[in-house]
Design a protein around this motif. Sequence first.
Motif, PDB file in Angstrom:
ATOM      1  N   SER A   1     -22.601 146.126  24.125  1.00  0.00           N
ATOM      2  CA  SER A   1     -23.234 145.342  23.120  1.00  0.00           C
ATOM      3  C   SER A   1     -22.773 145.871  21.663  1.00  0.00           C
ATOM      4  CB  SER A   1     -24.808 145.294  23.099  1.00  0.00           C
ATOM      5  OG  SER A   1     -25.148 146.622  23.215  1.00  0.00           O
ATOM      6  N   THR A   2     -22.509 147.240  21.483  1.00  0.00           N
ATOM      7  CA  THR A   2     -21.789 147.780  20.490  1.00  0.00           C
ATOM      8  C   THR A   2     -20.335 147.481  20.041  1.00  0.00           C
ATOM      9  OG1 THR A   2     -21.374 149.925  21.381  1.00  0.00           O
ATOM     10  CG2 THR A   2     -23.783 149.827  20.862  1.00  0.00           C
ATOM     11  N   ILE A   3     -19.801 147.027  21.061  1.00  0.00           N
ATOM     12  CA  ILE A   3     -18.145 146.806  20.810  1.00  0.00           C
ATOM     13  C   ILE A   3     -18.039 145.648  19.747  1.00  0.00           C
ATOM     14  CG2 ILE A   3     -15.854 146.344  21.722  1.00  0.00           C
ATOM     15  CD1 ILE A   3     -16.888 147.142  24.530  1.00  0.00           C
ATOM     16  N   PRO A   4     -17.304 145.914  18.560  1.00  0.00           N
ATOM     17  CA  PRO A   4     -17.355 144.802  17.597  1.00  0.00           C
ATOM     18  C   PRO A   4     -16.729 143.523  18.349  1.00  0.00           C
ATOM     19  CG  PRO A   4     -16.467 146.881  16.886  1.00  0.00           C
ATOM     20  CD  PRO A   4     -16.923 147.243  18.099  1.00  0.00           C
ATOM     21  N   GLN A   5     -17.146 142.371  17.949  1.00  0.00           N
ATOM     22  CA  GLN A   5     -16.542 140.984  18.381  1.00  0.00           C
ATOM     23  C   GLN A   5     -15.196 140.915  17.704  1.00  0.00           C
ATOM     24  OE1 GLN A   5     -17.779 139.436  21.130  1.00  0.00           O
ATOM     25  NE2 GLN A   5     -19.197 140.914  21.312  1.00  0.00           N
ATOM     26  N   ASP A   6     -15.115 141.407  16.560  1.00  0.00           N
ATOM     27  CA  ASP A   6     -13.656 141.043  15.796  1.00  0.00           C
ATOM     28  C   ASP A   6     -12.421 141.594  16.618  1.00  0.00           C
ATOM     29  OD1 ASP A   6     -15.620 140.424  13.873  1.00  0.00           O
ATOM     30  OD2 ASP A   6     -14.882 142.131  12.846  1.00  0.00           O
ATOM     31  N   MET A   7     -12.834 142.471  17.483  1.00  0.00           N
ATOM     32  CA  MET A   7     -11.834 143.086  18.421  1.00  0.00           C
ATOM     33  C   MET A   7     -11.364 142.066  19.405  1.00  0.00           C
ATOM     34  SD  MET A   7     -12.844 147.007  18.905  1.00  0.00           S
ATOM     35  CE  MET A   7     -11.418 147.416  19.984  1.00  0.00           C
ATOM     36  N   TYR A   8     -12.365 141.335  20.007  1.00  0.00           N
ATOM     37  CA  TYR A   8     -12.035 140.186  21.104  1.00  0.00           C
ATOM     38  C   TYR A   8     -11.571 139.051  20.187  1.00  0.00           C
ATOM     39  CZ  TYR A   8     -14.836 143.064  24.268  1.00  0.00           C
ATOM     40  OH  TYR A   8     -15.265 144.020  25.139  1.00  0.00           O
ATOM     41  N   GLU A   9     -11.760 138.678  19.259  1.00  0.00           N
ATOM     42  CA  GLU A   9     -11.409 137.571  18.534  1.00  0.00           C
ATOM     43  C   GLU A   9      -9.799 137.647  18.201  1.00  0.00           C
ATOM     44  OE1 GLU A   9     -13.918 136.971  15.023  1.00  0.00           O
ATOM     45  OE2 GLU A   9     -15.756 136.504  16.451  1.00  0.00           O
ATOM     46  N   ALA A  10      -9.777 139.160  17.674  1.00  0.00           N
ATOM     47  CA  ALA A  10      -8.223 139.373  17.395  1.00  0.00           C
ATOM     48  C   ALA A  10      -7.306 139.115  18.675  1.00  0.00           C
ATOM     49  CB  ALA A  10      -7.863 140.693  16.968  1.00  0.00           C
ATOM     50  N   ALA A  11      -7.942 139.706  19.570  1.00  0.00           N
ATOM     51  CA  ALA A  11      -7.218 139.542  21.261  1.00  0.00           C
ATOM     52  C   ALA A  11      -6.984 138.106  21.594  1.00  0.00           C
ATOM     53  CB  ALA A  11      -8.103 140.469  22.149  1.00  0.00           C
ATOM     54  N   ASP A  12      -7.978 137.300  21.280  1.00  0.00           N
ATOM     55  CA  ASP A  12      -7.721 135.786  21.728  1.00  0.00           C
ATOM     56  C   ASP A  12      -6.941 135.259  20.792  1.00  0.00           C
ATOM     57  OD1 ASP A  12      -9.907 135.656  23.608  1.00  0.00           O
ATOM     58  OD2 ASP A  12     -11.433 135.474  22.030  1.00  0.00           O
ATOM     59  N   ILE A  13      -6.659 135.707  19.457  1.00  0.00           N
ATOM     60  CA  ILE A  13      -5.629 135.126  18.489  1.00  0.00           C
ATOM     61  C   ILE A  13      -4.340 135.737  19.280  1.00  0.00           C
ATOM     62  CG2 ILE A  13      -4.382 135.361  16.392  1.00  0.00           C
ATOM     63  CD1 ILE A  13      -7.388 135.509  15.348  1.00  0.00           C
ATOM     64  N   ASP A  14      -4.077 136.817  19.647  1.00  0.00           N
ATOM     65  CA  ASP A  14      -3.061 137.000  20.068  1.00  0.00           C
ATOM     66  C   ASP A  14      -2.470 136.583  21.484  1.00  0.00           C
ATOM     67  OD1 ASP A  14      -2.575 138.825  17.876  1.00  0.00           O
ATOM     68  OD2 ASP A  14      -3.337 140.647  18.747  1.00  0.00           O
ATOM     69  N   GLY A  15      -3.580 135.919  22.107  1.00  0.00           N
ATOM     70  CA  GLY A  15      -3.082 135.246  23.328  1.00  0.00           C
ATOM     71  C   GLY A  15      -3.468 136.240  24.484  1.00  0.00           C
ATOM     72  N   ALA A  16      -4.289 137.305  24.430  1.00  0.00           N
ATOM     73  CA  ALA A  16      -4.737 138.096  25.595  1.00  0.00           C
ATOM     74  C   ALA A  16      -5.572 137.372  26.532  1.00  0.00           C
ATOM     75  CB  ALA A  16      -5.528 139.239  25.062  1.00  0.00           C
ATOM     76  N   SER A  17      -5.589 137.785  27.857  1.00  0.00           N
ATOM     77  CA  SER A  17      -6.121 137.148  28.891  1.00  0.00           C
ATOM     78  C   SER A  17      -7.403 138.145  28.970  1.00  0.00           C
ATOM     79  CB  SER A  17      -5.460 137.211  30.179  1.00  0.00           C
ATOM     80  OG  SER A  17      -5.295 138.486  30.484  1.00  0.00           O
ATOM     81  N   ALA A  18      -8.350 137.416  29.835  1.00  0.00           N
ATOM     82  CA  ALA A  18      -9.721 138.258  30.259  1.00  0.00           C
ATOM     83  C   ALA A  18      -9.363 139.590  30.769  1.00  0.00           C
ATOM     84  CB  ALA A  18     -10.453 137.418  31.016  1.00  0.00           C
ATOM     85  N   PHE A  19      -8.430 139.415  31.580  1.00  0.00           N
ATOM     86  CA  PHE A  19      -8.186 141.029  32.324  1.00  0.00           C
ATOM     87  C   PHE A  19      -7.811 141.916  31.178  1.00  0.00           C
ATOM     88  CE2 PHE A  19      -4.997 143.912  34.233  1.00  0.00           C
ATOM     89  CZ  PHE A  19      -5.828 144.528  35.174  1.00  0.00           C
ATOM     90  N   GLN A  20      -6.626 141.170  30.379  1.00  0.00           N
ATOM     91  CA  GLN A  20      -6.275 142.328  29.271  1.00  0.00           C
ATOM     92  C   GLN A  20      -7.220 142.950  28.413  1.00  0.00           C
ATOM     93  OE1 GLN A  20      -3.139 139.642  28.063  1.00  0.00           O
ATOM     94  NE2 GLN A  20      -1.639 140.831  28.870  1.00  0.00           N
ATOM     95  N   LYS A  21      -8.217 142.051  27.735  1.00  0.00           N
ATOM     96  CA  LYS A  21      -8.983 142.202  26.906  1.00  0.00           C
ATOM     97  C   LYS A  21     -10.160 143.284  27.762  1.00  0.00           C
ATOM     98  CE  LYS A  21     -10.579 137.830  26.088  1.00  0.00           C
ATOM     99  NZ  LYS A  21     -11.211 136.976  25.616  1.00  0.00           N
ATOM    100  N   THR A  22     -10.311 143.123  29.048  1.00  0.00           N
ATOM    101  CA  THR A  22     -11.206 144.271  29.682  1.00  0.00           C
ATOM    102  C   THR A  22     -10.343 145.450  29.759  1.00  0.00           C
ATOM    103  OG1 THR A  22     -12.050 142.493  31.066  1.00  0.00           O
ATOM    104  CG2 THR A  22     -12.163 144.807  31.888  1.00  0.00           C
ATOM    105  N   ARG A  23      -9.181 145.559  30.037  1.00  0.00           N
ATOM    106  CA  ARG A  23      -8.381 146.679  30.347  1.00  0.00           C
ATOM    107  C   ARG A  23      -8.185 147.461  28.915  1.00  0.00           C
ATOM    108  NH1 ARG A  23      -2.732 148.066  30.450  1.00  0.00           N
ATOM    109  NH2 ARG A  23      -2.221 145.895  30.215  1.00  0.00           N
ATOM    110  N   MET A  24      -7.819 146.665  27.910  1.00  0.00           N
ATOM    111  CA  MET A  24      -7.254 147.295  26.426  1.00  0.00           C
ATOM    112  C   MET A  24      -8.557 147.375  25.525  1.00  0.00           C
ATOM    113  SD  MET A  24      -4.317 147.585  27.144  1.00  0.00           S
ATOM    114  CE  MET A  24      -3.634 148.146  25.616  1.00  0.00           C
ATOM    115  N   ILE A  25      -9.507 146.711  25.674  1.00  0.00           N
ATOM    116  CA  ILE A  25     -10.762 146.803  24.868  1.00  0.00           C
ATOM    117  C   ILE A  25     -11.979 147.478  25.616  1.00  0.00           C
ATOM    118  CG2 ILE A  25     -12.271 145.751  23.132  1.00  0.00           C
ATOM    119  CD1 ILE A  25     -10.071 143.738  22.774  1.00  0.00           C
TER     120      ILE A  25
END
Length: 448
Positions: free
Chosen positions: A327-351
């Motif tokens: 809950s403390t992880i900034p949502q901006d990081m996930y939004e940037a990952a979505d713009i870059d086309g990252a999959s759910a697995f990649q967001k989990t592994r990298m963020i």
Amino acid sequence: MQEFIMEQERSKLTRTYSRTAAVLSALAMGLGQLYNRQYMKGVILLAVHALALYTFIFRLPHAVWGLVTLGETETQLKKVGRLYKQVMGDHSVFLMIEGLVTVFVALIFIWIYVMNIKDSYRTGKMREQGEVPNTFKETVSFVLSYRFPYLILAVPLAGVFFFTIMPIVFMILIAFTNYTATHTPPKNLLDWTGFEAFRELFRIKEWSRTFYSVTLWTIVWALLATLTGYFGGFAVALLVQQKRIRFKSFWRTLFILPYAIPMFVSMLILQNMFNGQFGPVNQYLELFGIGKIPWLSDPTWAKVTLIIANFWVSFPVSMLMIIGIMSTIPQDMYEAADIDGASAFQKTRMITFPCVMYSMAPLVIMSFVGNMNNFNVIYLLTNGNPINGDFQYAGDTDILITWLFKLSMENGQYNFASVIGIIIFILLSAFAIWNVRRTKAFKEDTSS
């Protein structure tokens, strides 16, 4: 010229305040304070000095004798008239405990003695510089205002000293004696045997086989229990926190129930569920045509059962902690990952995983250390069984701490149990210190 000479003489006299006070305090605690006109402090320290003299003159010699000899008079039967009367002799364990307490108290008195000399010397220096020493009331006010945290910490520190450090020292000393069920005070006197118990543990085949096997399983158990508990909690936390999941509060409450139930009750329930003959698990397996599995009677399956049971009671804590970190992880990081086309697995592994692991690493390390001493799950579910005829007082699922319990409480091998306790202490302390020092979260904390 005469005035200059008188001033020099006066300065020579004033320079002796600190030395005189220090010498007087060295002769007897409190004399330096009386010399510095700190009368109440001096009287209190003189009382402490009297108590210290009583300890060193009347108590310490007997305590040292007890520690060195562990007693000289055995308990025996003596004929009194027509009857035989039991005459109690020296109790080696009591002598050892009394000796430890007296030696620790003597060390405290030595520390007070040294601090008393430093205090009188420092106050003497103040007088040489023309300053007025603090009165007792001012000293008490200073301590309550500026040293209050130390004053409060003194109480738990004394508790740690007498209820943690002393038992550890006592345990270490027992390892160097012949304290066993067949050689127990007060019937028998204990003797110092040096490293005999250590040598037998590693040289005698039955003992060494048991020690190496139990130690290996302890490490494997701690590693698997930690990984399953952490990654199981991580997986459940990811599922619960999905945006499409409704009633998140309900699921979090449901998954925390295994932890809320007392472990004693949980282990009894699981013990019945995994019963090889009548357990519900085997009955369901028979319905599917799989057949009965010897969950608790086969060494390998018993270890698998322990891992499953520990996962059931440990993953809820990891889940709650990971949910809090996520809950403390900034949502901006996930939004940037979505713009870059990252999959759910990649967001989990990298963020998600790196952010969670950064905060959870110290807890995972301490969880590993705690699982190496996880007495409850092993003892309540399998009691270390199944029995292994090649082991000394241990079963196939015993870890070091349960083996220690059986050696001491069930079989009276107190010296060997103390040796195992020393090995556990060294192993866990070294591992915990080495890993915590290499954890980034702690490095960041110390650098700031």
